[in-house]
Scaffold this motif. Structure first.
Motif, PDB file in Angstrom:
ATOM      1  N   HIS A  11      -7.231  -3.546  -3.945  1.00  0.00           N
ATOM      2  CA  HIS A  11      -6.709  -2.556  -2.990  1.00  0.00           C
ATOM      3  C   HIS A  11      -5.224  -2.736  -2.666  1.00  0.00           C
ATOM      4  O   HIS A  11      -4.825  -2.708  -1.504  1.00  0.00           O
ATOM      5  CB  HIS A  11      -7.534  -2.553  -1.702  1.00  0.00           C
ATOM      6  CG  HIS A  11      -8.873  -1.911  -1.851  1.00  0.00           C
ATOM      7  ND1 HIS A  11      -9.044  -0.563  -2.060  1.00  0.00           N
ATOM      8  CD2 HIS A  11     -10.119  -2.450  -1.843  1.00  0.00           C
ATOM      9  CE1 HIS A  11     -10.321  -0.284  -2.168  1.00  0.00           C
ATOM     10  NE2 HIS A  11     -11.001  -1.404  -2.048  1.00  0.00           N
ATOM     11  N   GLY A  12      -4.413  -2.922  -3.701  1.00  0.00           N
ATOM     12  CA  GLY A  12      -2.968  -2.959  -3.489  1.00  0.00           C
ATOM     13  C   GLY A  12      -2.451  -4.228  -2.854  1.00  0.00           C
ATOM     14  O   GLY A  12      -1.308  -4.275  -2.399  1.00  0.00           O
ATOM     15  N   LYS A  14      -1.055  -7.302  -3.634  1.00  0.00           N
ATOM     16  CA  LYS A  14      -0.444  -8.064  -4.728  1.00  0.00           C
ATOM     17  C   LYS A  14      -0.418  -9.562  -4.444  1.00  0.00           C
ATOM     18  O   LYS A  14      -0.695 -10.372  -5.337  1.00  0.00           O
ATOM     19  CB  LYS A  14       0.977  -7.540  -4.976  1.00  0.00           C
ATOM     20  CG  LYS A  14       1.760  -8.302  -6.020  1.00  0.00           C
ATOM     21  CD  LYS A  14       1.216  -8.098  -7.406  1.00  0.00           C
ATOM     22  CE  LYS A  14       2.189  -8.511  -8.489  1.00  0.00           C
ATOM     23  NZ  LYS A  14       2.392  -9.940  -8.685  1.00  0.00           N
ATOM     24  N   ASP A  40      -8.365  -1.300  -7.613  1.00  0.00           N
ATOM     25  CA  ASP A  40      -7.118  -2.061  -7.670  1.00  0.00           C
ATOM     26  C   ASP A  40      -6.057  -1.430  -6.779  1.00  0.00           C
ATOM     27  O   ASP A  40      -5.158  -2.116  -6.306  1.00  0.00           O
ATOM     28  CB  ASP A  40      -6.603  -2.113  -9.113  1.00  0.00           C
ATOM     29  CG  ASP A  40      -7.657  -2.652 -10.058  1.00  0.00           C
ATOM     30  OD1 ASP A  40      -8.286  -3.670  -9.722  1.00  0.00           O
ATOM     31  OD2 ASP A  40      -7.875  -2.042 -11.116  1.00  0.00           O
ATOM     32  N   THR A  41      -6.155  -0.136  -6.563  1.00  0.00           N
ATOM     33  CA  THR A  41      -5.145   0.611  -5.822  1.00  0.00           C
ATOM     34  C   THR A  41      -5.652   0.992  -4.445  1.00  0.00           C
ATOM     35  O   THR A  41      -6.838   0.894  -4.148  1.00  0.00           O
ATOM     36  CB  THR A  41      -4.783   1.908  -6.567  1.00  0.00           C
ATOM     37  OG1 THR A  41      -5.951   2.724  -6.688  1.00  0.00           O
ATOM     38  CG2 THR A  41      -4.233   1.627  -7.942  1.00  0.00           C
ATOM     39  N   ASP A  42      -4.685   1.436  -3.615  1.00  0.00           N
ATOM     40  CA  ASP A  42      -5.038   2.060  -2.342  1.00  0.00           C
ATOM     41  C   ASP A  42      -5.062   1.052  -1.205  1.00  0.00           C
ATOM     42  O   ASP A  42      -5.331  -0.120  -1.409  1.00  0.00           O
ATOM     43  CB  ASP A  42      -6.397   2.752  -2.476  1.00  0.00           C
ATOM     44  CG  ASP A  42      -6.667   3.766  -1.412  1.00  0.00           C
ATOM     45  OD1 ASP A  42      -5.767   4.073  -0.642  1.00  0.00           O
ATOM     46  OD2 ASP A  42      -7.797   4.244  -1.363  1.00  0.00           O
ATOM     47  N   SER A  47       0.266  -1.199  -4.362  1.00  0.00           N
ATOM     48  CA  SER A  47      -0.583  -0.783  -5.479  1.00  0.00           C
ATOM     49  C   SER A  47       0.201  -0.766  -6.788  1.00  0.00           C
ATOM     50  O   SER A  47      -0.329  -1.135  -7.836  1.00  0.00           O
ATOM     51  CB  SER A  47      -1.166   0.604  -5.214  1.00  0.00           C
ATOM     52  OG  SER A  47      -2.122   0.549  -4.187  1.00  0.00           O
ATOM     53  N   ARG A  48       1.450  -0.347  -6.726  1.00  0.00           N
ATOM     54  CA  ARG A  48       2.259  -0.277  -7.950  1.00  0.00           C
ATOM     55  C   ARG A  48       2.386  -1.652  -8.606  1.00  0.00           C
ATOM     56  O   ARG A  48       2.209  -1.791  -9.817  1.00  0.00           O
ATOM     57  CB  ARG A  48       3.636   0.289  -7.642  1.00  0.00           C
ATOM     58  CG  ARG A  48       4.514   0.367  -8.867  1.00  0.00           C
ATOM     59  CD  ARG A  48       5.878   0.913  -8.555  1.00  0.00           C
ATOM     60  NE  ARG A  48       6.664   0.965  -9.764  1.00  0.00           N
ATOM     61  CZ  ARG A  48       7.617   1.836  -9.976  1.00  0.00           C
ATOM     62  NH1 ARG A  48       7.925   2.721  -9.045  1.00  0.00           N
ATOM     63  NH2 ARG A  48       8.283   1.823 -11.093  1.00  0.00           N
ATOM     64  N   ILE A  51      -0.859  -2.667 -10.267  1.00  0.00           N
ATOM     65  CA  ILE A  51      -1.040  -1.977 -11.552  1.00  0.00           C
ATOM     66  C   ILE A  51      -0.129  -2.582 -12.615  1.00  0.00           C
ATOM     67  O   ILE A  51      -0.560  -2.821 -13.752  1.00  0.00           O
ATOM     68  CB  ILE A  51      -0.789  -0.464 -11.400  1.00  0.00           C
ATOM     69  CG1 ILE A  51      -1.885   0.159 -10.534  1.00  0.00           C
ATOM     70  CG2 ILE A  51      -0.720   0.222 -12.765  1.00  0.00           C
ATOM     71  CD1 ILE A  51      -1.605   1.585 -10.118  1.00  0.00           C
ATOM     72  N   ASP A  72      -9.370   3.973  -7.764  1.00  0.00           N
ATOM     73  CA  ASP A  72      -8.487   4.151  -8.914  1.00  0.00           C
ATOM     74  C   ASP A  72      -8.668   5.538  -9.529  1.00  0.00           C
ATOM     75  O   ASP A  72      -7.705   6.173  -9.956  1.00  0.00           O
ATOM     76  CB  ASP A  72      -8.757   3.066  -9.960  1.00  0.00           C
ATOM     77  CG  ASP A  72      -8.749   1.678  -9.357  1.00  0.00           C
ATOM     78  OD1 ASP A  72      -7.855   1.390  -8.530  1.00  0.00           O
ATOM     79  OD2 ASP A  72      -9.654   0.885  -9.690  1.00  0.00           O
ATOM     80  N   PHE A  75      -6.907   8.017  -7.282  1.00  0.00           N
ATOM     81  CA  PHE A  75      -5.466   7.917  -7.499  1.00  0.00           C
ATOM     82  C   PHE A  75      -5.065   8.625  -8.790  1.00  0.00           C
ATOM     83  O   PHE A  75      -4.128   9.427  -8.819  1.00  0.00           O
ATOM     84  CB  PHE A  75      -5.058   6.445  -7.535  1.00  0.00           C
ATOM     85  CG  PHE A  75      -3.636   6.204  -7.939  1.00  0.00           C
ATOM     86  CD1 PHE A  75      -2.592   6.593  -7.113  1.00  0.00           C
ATOM     87  CD2 PHE A  75      -3.339   5.582  -9.137  1.00  0.00           C
ATOM     88  CE1 PHE A  75      -1.274   6.367  -7.484  1.00  0.00           C
ATOM     89  CE2 PHE A  75      -2.031   5.354  -9.513  1.00  0.00           C
ATOM     90  CZ  PHE A  75      -0.992   5.747  -8.680  1.00  0.00           C
ATOM     91  N   HIS A 105       1.910   5.777   1.772  1.00  0.00           N
ATOM     92  CA  HIS A 105       2.698   5.224   0.649  1.00  0.00           C
ATOM     93  C   HIS A 105       3.351   6.317  -0.149  1.00  0.00           C
ATOM     94  O   HIS A 105       2.895   7.346  -0.362  1.00  0.00           O
ATOM     95  CB  HIS A 105       1.811   4.381  -0.254  1.00  0.00           C
ATOM     96  CG  HIS A 105       1.087   3.318   0.503  1.00  0.00           C
ATOM     97  ND1 HIS A 105       1.733   2.250   1.076  1.00  0.00           N
ATOM     98  CD2 HIS A 105      -0.212   3.163   0.826  1.00  0.00           C
ATOM     99  CE1 HIS A 105       0.857   1.484   1.684  1.00  0.00           C
ATOM    100  NE2 HIS A 105      -0.328   2.023   1.548  1.00  0.00           N
TER     101      HIS A 105
END
Length: 105
Positions: A11-12, A14, A40-42, A47-48, A51, A72, A75, A105
């Motif tokens: 979930h973003g 990192k 993986d995102t959000d 998130s960038r 990814i 994902d 997105f 975001h």
């Protein structure tokens, strides 16, 4: 037999991903097999970068398998097709809803 590691619901986040990868490298070595279980995102702040890390690991011929989660998919559908609502999300929350992070975001 070499262990397989699984990471889900990044979930973003990192920094948390980097920490998990460091723990895995210390335990299983640099060639450890890792399965990323999606989402993986959000929600999280980066998130960038998450990814980009997954792409770099995959492209470096790492033993990484990435599975797309529902966040994902939302997105991807928004970026590629402008679709804000996923019919599979029972809450009917839009990708742009602040609860999902899209509005932040």
């Amino acid at each position: 037999m070499r262990p397989i590691y699984a990471i889900g619901d990044i979930h973003g986040q990192k920094a948390m991903l980097d920490h998990a990868l460091a723990l895995i490298a210390a335990d299983g070595g640099p060639d450890a097999e890792i399965v990323f279980l999606g989402d993986d995102t959000d929600r999280g702040p980066d998130s960038r970068a998450v990814i980009e890390t997954l792409i770099a690991g995959r492209d470096a011929d790492g033993n990484w398998t990435c599975i797309k989660g529902n966040h994902d998919r939302m997105f991807s559908n928004f970026v590629r097709h402008g679709i804000k609502h996923d019919p599979h999300v029972k809450s009917r929350i839009s990708w742009l809803n602040p609860r999902l992070g899209g509005g932040n975001h």
